[in-house]
Motif scaffolding. Structure first.
Motif, PDB file in Angstrom:
ATOM      1  N   ALA A   1      -4.096   0.645   3.013  1.00  0.00           N
ATOM      2  CA  ALA A   1      -5.145   1.641   2.748  1.00  0.00           C
ATOM      3  C   ALA A   1      -4.647   2.808   1.898  1.00  0.00           C
ATOM      4  O   ALA A   1      -5.442   3.527   1.294  1.00  0.00           O
ATOM      5  N   ASN A   2      -3.318   2.969   1.841  1.00  0.00           N
ATOM      6  CA  ASN A   2      -2.733   4.105   1.116  1.00  0.00           C
ATOM      7  C   ASN A   2      -1.554   3.634   0.251  1.00  0.00           C
ATOM      8  O   ASN A   2      -0.382   3.904   0.555  1.00  0.00           O
ATOM      9  N   PRO A   3      -1.839   2.927  -0.848  1.00  0.00           N
ATOM     10  CA  PRO A   3      -0.770   2.360  -1.686  1.00  0.00           C
ATOM     11  C   PRO A   3       0.234   3.423  -2.153  1.00  0.00           C
ATOM     12  O   PRO A   3      -0.160   4.471  -2.668  1.00  0.00           O
ATOM     13  N   GLY A   4       1.500   3.158  -1.919  1.00  0.00           N
ATOM     14  CA  GLY A   4       2.563   4.039  -2.383  1.00  0.00           C
ATOM     15  C   GLY A   4       2.905   5.199  -1.483  1.00  0.00           C
ATOM     16  O   GLY A   4       3.923   5.867  -1.685  1.00  0.00           O
ATOM     17  N   LEU A   5       2.076   5.471  -0.472  1.00  0.00           N
ATOM     18  CA  LEU A   5       2.313   6.646   0.370  1.00  0.00           C
ATOM     19  C   LEU A   5       3.341   6.402   1.469  1.00  0.00           C
ATOM     20  O   LEU A   5       3.969   7.341   1.954  1.00  0.00           O
TER      21      LEU A   5
ATOM     22  N   GLY B   1       1.864  -7.832   1.030  1.00  0.00           N
ATOM     23  CA  GLY B   1       0.822  -7.449   0.082  1.00  0.00           C
ATOM     24  C   GLY B   1       0.563  -5.960   0.060  1.00  0.00           C
ATOM     25  O   GLY B   1      -0.582  -5.513  -0.020  1.00  0.00           O
ATOM     26  N   VAL B   2       1.646  -5.168   0.130  1.00  0.00           N
ATOM     27  CA  VAL B   2       1.516  -3.711   0.147  1.00  0.00           C
ATOM     28  C   VAL B   2       2.382  -3.096  -0.952  1.00  0.00           C
ATOM     29  O   VAL B   2       3.257  -3.760  -1.532  1.00  0.00           O
ATOM     30  N   ILE B   3       2.135  -1.819  -1.214  1.00  0.00           N
ATOM     31  CA  ILE B   3       2.967  -1.053  -2.134  1.00  0.00           C
ATOM     32  C   ILE B   3       3.556   0.109  -1.337  1.00  0.00           C
ATOM     33  O   ILE B   3       2.827   0.970  -0.840  1.00  0.00           O
TER      34      ILE B   3
ATOM     35  N   THR C   1       8.332   8.197   5.874  1.00  0.00           N
ATOM     36  CA  THR C   1       7.429   7.602   6.860  1.00  0.00           C
ATOM     37  C   THR C   1       8.190   6.721   7.840  1.00  0.00           C
ATOM     38  O   THR C   1       7.926   6.719   9.048  1.00  0.00           O
ATOM     39  N   ALA C   2       9.132   5.964   7.294  1.00  0.00           N
ATOM     40  CA  ALA C   2       9.858   4.974   8.084  1.00  0.00           C
ATOM     41  C   ALA C   2      11.205   4.721   7.426  1.00  0.00           C
ATOM     42  O   ALA C   2      11.591   5.422   6.481  1.00  0.00           O
TER      43      ALA C   2
END
Length: 318
Positions: free
Chosen positions: A147-151, A175-177, A199-200
């Motif tokens: 839901a928040n690509p690149g964040l 399938g994420v950025i 974030t992690a």
């Protein structure tokens, strides 16, 4: 007088070989230096500290640990061959770092320049979040990332490292950025997670032992659940075909004679068999290996093939 001189010379030659052999057999006869190419607090440091406590029992001599962090280990590895090859200075060495870094650009050394003599453990990659993170499961994190690509930012140990490769592979599989943030070692990257700077983290499973309840491990890139973390699912369990991590070992300057290379490999192997060392490593989340100097050419060849394929995921072109 000439006869005496010749006799003396012949006697010296006669004793030269036995003395040399004796010196290798007795090696070391003084304290050794063990250079860690990362900051204190990471897996390379911790495992070396565990070895350090056994070094005297095996060799009769101490080993002194020094730190030379920088460029994800490249700063130290690029200087390894400038050190005298007398066996008294060894350096920690990591895979896939020493294969991927030279592929990515000029780092002051090539993979074939380095002389690993023993790889003694392996650590799987894992995703961590802080204990107060909103993300309780891996799927929570994946949904947010979609839901928040690149964040979503992942702290990791260096560029073109096992952590970096895992983060890129995970992006593709899920399938994420996400954004990978390289640090100069595991210690600083863990500090970033604990401090909420990222974030992690894509770190090694051992960090779950070192930090206790301060971090939550969401998944581990092992074939099976690890004994130290029975409640942590593998990526494979969760539907992501991700298995991998970092090998760590000991290297010497290229000028080090073959017999000393073998002797140092034997020392590391003997430490690997000691019960106290085994317990510390397994309790700490390490997976012991015993890849000695004579096995090294085949082992490195296989790793180069594997990491060359992985380099494409990092955007590295040979």
């Amino acid at each position: 007088m000439k006869f005496v001189a010749i006799t003396t010379a012949v006697a010296a030659l006669a004793f030269a070989t036995p003395l040399a052999a004796q010196s290798v057999e007795d090696f070391p006869t003084k304290p050794m230096t063990y250079i860690i190419p990362f900051n204190a607090g990471g897996e390379s440091d911790i495992s070396a500290r565990y070895q350090q406590s056994e070094w005297d029992a095996v060799t009769g001599q101490d080993v002194v640990i020094q730190y030379q962090p920088g460029a994800g280990g490249a700063q130290a590895w690029s200087q390894l061959n400038s050190i005298e090859g007398d066996g008294y200075t060894v350096m920690g060495i990591n895979l896939p770092h020493t294969v991927l870094q030279p592929m990515a650009g000029s780092v002051g050394y090539k993979t074939e320049d380095l002389t690993p003599v023993h790889y003694f453990h392996y650590t799987p990659n894992a995703i961590f979040v802080g204990k107060d993170s909103e993300f309780k499961t891996l799927e929570d994190l994946v949904e947010y990332a979609k839901a928040n690509p690149g964040l979503v930012t992942f702290a990791g140990s260096g560029s073109n490292s096992a952590n970096n490769l895992a983060a890129v592979q995970f992006n593709e599989l899920a399938g994420v950025i996400t954004t990978y943030v390289p640090f100069s070692g595991t210690g600083p990257s863990i500090t970033a997670i604990l401090g909420g700077q990222t974030t992690a983290g894509f770190n090694y499973a051992t960090s779950g032992v070192n930090q206790g309840d301060e971090m939550r491990m969401l998944a581990v890139a092992a074939d099976e659940r690890m004994p130290a973390f029975p409640d942590v699912p593998t990526f494979k369990e969760l539907g992501y075909d991700l298995v991998g991590g970092a090998y760590r070992g000991v290297a010497v300057p290229a000028s080090t004679p073959e017999d000393l290379r073998l002797r140092i490999s034997e020392i590391v192997s003997e430490i690997n068999q000691r019960p106290d060392f085994i317990k510390k490593m397994e309790d700490g989340g390490f997976v012991l290996t015993d890849i000695g100097y004579e096995e090294m050419p085949a082992f490195i060849e296989e790793r180069v093939k594997e990491y060359t394929a992985g380099a494409e995921a990092l955007g590295i072109k040979k």
